[in-house]
Design a protein around this motif. Sequence first.
Motif, mmCIF file in Angstrom:
data_model
loop_
_atom_site.group_PDB
_atom_site.id
_atom_site.type_symbol
_atom_site.label_atom_id
_atom_site.label_comp_id
_atom_site.label_asym_id
_atom_site.label_seq_id
_atom_site.Cartn_x
_atom_site.Cartn_y
_atom_site.Cartn_z
ATOM 1 N N LEU A 224 -8.883 -0.609 -1.788
ATOM 2 C CA LEU A 224 -8.120 -1.771 -2.258
ATOM 3 C C LEU A 224 -7.760 -2.742 -1.304
ATOM 4 O O LEU A 224 -7.590 -3.888 -1.463
ATOM 5 C CB LEU A 224 -6.837 -1.191 -3.050
ATOM 6 N N GLU A 225 -7.320 -1.997 0.081
ATOM 7 C CA GLU A 225 -6.871 -2.881 0.993
ATOM 8 C C GLU A 225 -8.067 -3.863 1.660
ATOM 9 O O GLU A 225 -7.975 -4.859 1.894
ATOM 10 C CB GLU A 225 -6.185 -2.251 2.031
ATOM 11 N N ALA A 226 -9.304 -3.155 1.727
ATOM 12 C CA ALA A 226 -10.389 -3.938 2.166
ATOM 13 C C ALA A 226 -10.743 -5.212 1.223
ATOM 14 O O ALA A 226 -10.974 -6.204 1.697
ATOM 15 C CB ALA A 226 -11.796 -3.099 2.307
ATOM 16 N N TYR A 227 -10.446 -4.912 -0.168
ATOM 17 C CA TYR A 227 -10.903 -6.063 -1.104
ATOM 18 C C TYR A 227 -9.729 -6.908 -1.003
ATOM 19 O O TYR A 227 -9.931 -8.174 -0.985
ATOM 20 C CB TYR A 227 -10.756 -5.303 -2.412
ATOM 21 N N SER B 106 0.795 -1.260 0.069
ATOM 22 C CA SER B 106 0.193 -0.048 0.069
ATOM 23 C C SER B 106 0.717 1.361 -0.061
ATOM 24 O O SER B 106 1.593 1.578 0.853
ATOM 25 C CB SER B 106 -0.991 -0.055 1.303
ATOM 26 N N PRO B 107 0.622 2.116 -1.139
ATOM 27 C CA PRO B 107 1.585 3.399 -1.039
ATOM 28 C C PRO B 107 0.991 4.390 -0.094
ATOM 29 O O PRO B 107 1.659 5.233 0.539
ATOM 30 C CB PRO B 107 1.134 3.630 -2.427
ATOM 31 N N THR B 108 -0.356 4.310 0.325
ATOM 32 C CA THR B 108 -0.929 5.311 1.567
ATOM 33 C C THR B 108 -0.398 4.900 2.818
ATOM 34 O O THR B 108 0.062 5.679 3.618
ATOM 35 C CB THR B 108 -2.253 5.370 1.536
ATOM 36 N N ARG B 109 0.049 3.640 2.949
ATOM 37 C CA ARG B 109 0.521 3.135 4.238
ATOM 38 C C ARG B 109 1.915 3.496 4.331
ATOM 39 O O ARG B 109 2.241 3.887 5.728
ATOM 40 C CB ARG B 109 0.454 1.601 4.559
ATOM 41 N N ALA B 110 2.795 3.453 3.418
ATOM 42 C CA ALA B 110 3.853 3.859 3.139
ATOM 43 C C ALA B 110 4.147 5.425 3.308
ATOM 44 O O ALA B 110 4.851 5.888 4.185
ATOM 45 C CB ALA B 110 4.656 3.430 1.945
ATOM 46 N N LEU B 111 3.259 5.973 2.726
ATOM 47 C CA LEU B 111 3.428 7.417 2.761
ATOM 48 C C LEU B 111 3.211 8.091 4.220
ATOM 49 O O LEU B 111 3.706 9.024 4.781
ATOM 50 C CB LEU B 111 2.372 8.200 1.861
ATOM 51 N N HIS B 112 2.116 7.234 4.925
ATOM 52 C CA HIS B 112 1.602 7.671 6.291
ATOM 53 C C HIS B 112 2.666 7.548 7.038
ATOM 54 O O HIS B 112 3.061 8.215 8.138
ATOM 55 C CB HIS B 112 0.404 6.735 6.737
ATOM 56 N N ARG B 113 3.582 6.339 6.915
ATOM 57 C CA ARG B 113 4.803 5.965 7.927
ATOM 58 C C ARG B 113 5.814 6.997 7.966
ATOM 59 O O ARG B 113 6.223 7.528 8.750
ATOM 60 C CB ARG B 113 5.402 4.538 7.386
ATOM 61 N N VAL B 114 6.034 7.440 6.536
ATOM 62 C CA VAL B 114 6.796 8.627 6.400
ATOM 63 C C VAL B 114 6.486 9.935 7.222
ATOM 64 O O VAL B 114 7.179 10.534 7.848
ATOM 65 C CB VAL B 114 7.231 8.987 4.803
ATOM 66 N N TRP C 299 -8.114 3.282 9.363
ATOM 67 C CA TRP C 299 -8.907 3.702 8.114
ATOM 68 C C TRP C 299 -8.529 2.632 6.984
ATOM 69 O O TRP C 299 -9.289 2.176 6.066
ATOM 70 C CB TRP C 299 -8.463 5.103 7.742
ATOM 71 N N ALA C 300 -7.080 2.603 6.915
ATOM 72 C CA ALA C 300 -6.698 1.486 5.868
ATOM 73 C C ALA C 300 -7.378 -0.144 6.058
ATOM 74 O O ALA C 300 -7.635 -0.478 4.994
ATOM 75 C CB ALA C 300 -5.182 1.240 6.071
ATOM 76 N N GLU C 301 -7.716 -0.461 7.352
ATOM 77 C CA GLU C 301 -8.188 -1.630 7.454
ATOM 78 C C GLU C 301 -9.839 -1.668 7.018
ATOM 79 O O GLU C 301 -10.432 -2.575 6.342
ATOM 80 C CB GLU C 301 -8.008 -2.067 8.863
ATOM 81 N N ARG C 302 -10.616 -0.532 7.161
ATOM 82 C CA ARG C 302 -11.938 -0.644 7.046
ATOM 83 C C ARG C 302 -12.485 0.472 6.179
ATOM 84 O O ARG C 302 -13.647 0.427 5.423
ATOM 85 C CB ARG C 302 -12.488 -0.185 8.354
ATOM 86 N N GLY C 303 -11.565 1.453 5.605
ATOM 87 C CA GLY C 303 -11.927 2.460 4.607
ATOM 88 C C GLY C 303 -11.309 2.549 3.420
ATOM 89 O O GLY C 303 -11.813 3.001 2.529
ATOM 90 N N ASP C 304 -10.132 1.811 3.226
ATOM 91 C CA ASP C 304 -9.290 1.770 1.973
ATOM 92 C C ASP C 304 -9.931 0.716 1.139
ATOM 93 O O ASP C 304 -10.078 -0.413 1.510
ATOM 94 C CB ASP C 304 -7.881 1.337 2.438
#
Length: 445
Positions: free
Chosen positions: A211-214, A126-134, A204-209
Amino acid sequence: MTEVSAHGISGATDLPIPLSYALIGAAWALTFSFAVLAFAWREPRLDPDSPGTPLPAFARTVADSAAVRAVLGGLGLLGSLAVLAVGFFGASDSAHNPVPGIVYIFVWVGVMVASLALGPVWKILSPTRALHRVICRATGRPQARGALPYPEAWGNRPAALGLFSFVWLELAFPEPGSVLAVTIWFLGYLIVGTAGLVVFGTVWAERGDPLEAYSSLLARLSPFARRVTGLPVLRWPLNNLAGTPALAGSVAVAATLLGSTAFDSFSMFASWRDFLERVGDDSTLVTTLLRTAGLLGFIAVVGGVFTLAARATGGLTKPERALLPRRLAHSLTPIVAGYLIAHYLSFLVEKGQATLILCADPFQRGWNILGLADFDVRYVLSTHPAVLASLKVLAVLTGHILGVAAAHDRCLRLLPPAHRLTGQLALMLTMVGFTFTGLYLLFEA
């Protein structure tokens, strides 16, 4: 170079297995499965907390390596930035730009198929998780916590809305293969996903994303799992499936995935295309509205019929019956997986090759990255229609049988003894209807 279409099925009337044979086979397979479940599976057997078999030490080390996860997440982020660059500054048509193929084939289909085999792939890439970690490391804030608590009442509803936005782009938008449109959708996904993580944290990534939810939903059918302690193990996939959280919006997610795939096949019918031409005439707006209505109609029918069937039982109070659809929604996951394979298999294998070739020169500068331009597409499935047809039928029937098993086991836990069989009847008939309808759409489109 052949343009990469947004659709995985361009017609299946040339498949050598007659529809009547497929339907007869489906009827026998499902009848046999019902009989086995009714007479041989009388007590709950699926346990999401079963110990499983620990992975070998080397595999555990790789799976738990923070460095490996950081590298893969970084590659996902860099890849996403490359997609945006090629989308905005590369060729304007999908015949020469790989972005539509990357999003439609590699992300929407390839990542999900990989999740079936390996687990929640998008959670790692997930690019959003990676960006969030930064962002969290730069600001010194914990990743799990956001500025606001995530509303429990939302459940998976944001993910369902995100999934609908994607299938609308694919199936109702006037130009689904538009490089600019696909790039803008992907940019919007990155912005909304990153904002959601900042505001609500990793929940949010677990429930609202979307692509991650799928990806995480299909990963429930993977043999790979983790114990409560976090130890990576191999486990019977149906045990993993039984541990799917029963959240608000779970039915909406499954209905969006299943209904959109059915509508994709239906949109290939000549009668539907004639209707669009006759009623829509030359109006792009009217045609788009009709396609949107059709897409919404298929999703609503799948979700509505499943909800009514799940609630059609006695022996429970009204509030308990109201919770049954979300508690049984996990049983639709194998059906979604079956249609994913049946509907998009040739799309992934063959048009995926075409997309890789386009990646050789994404900016039309005469490049030949990794020598990809020297390859030709090998139509390994289209040239063997009997194999392709058999795989489609097998995928659909396997998905439905596993779905029936998951629903049956959950009903044994939720329904009182006097209603365990009769309370499942409507749900079983609904799944039979999904099977026959799905095979009809696949083979007659």
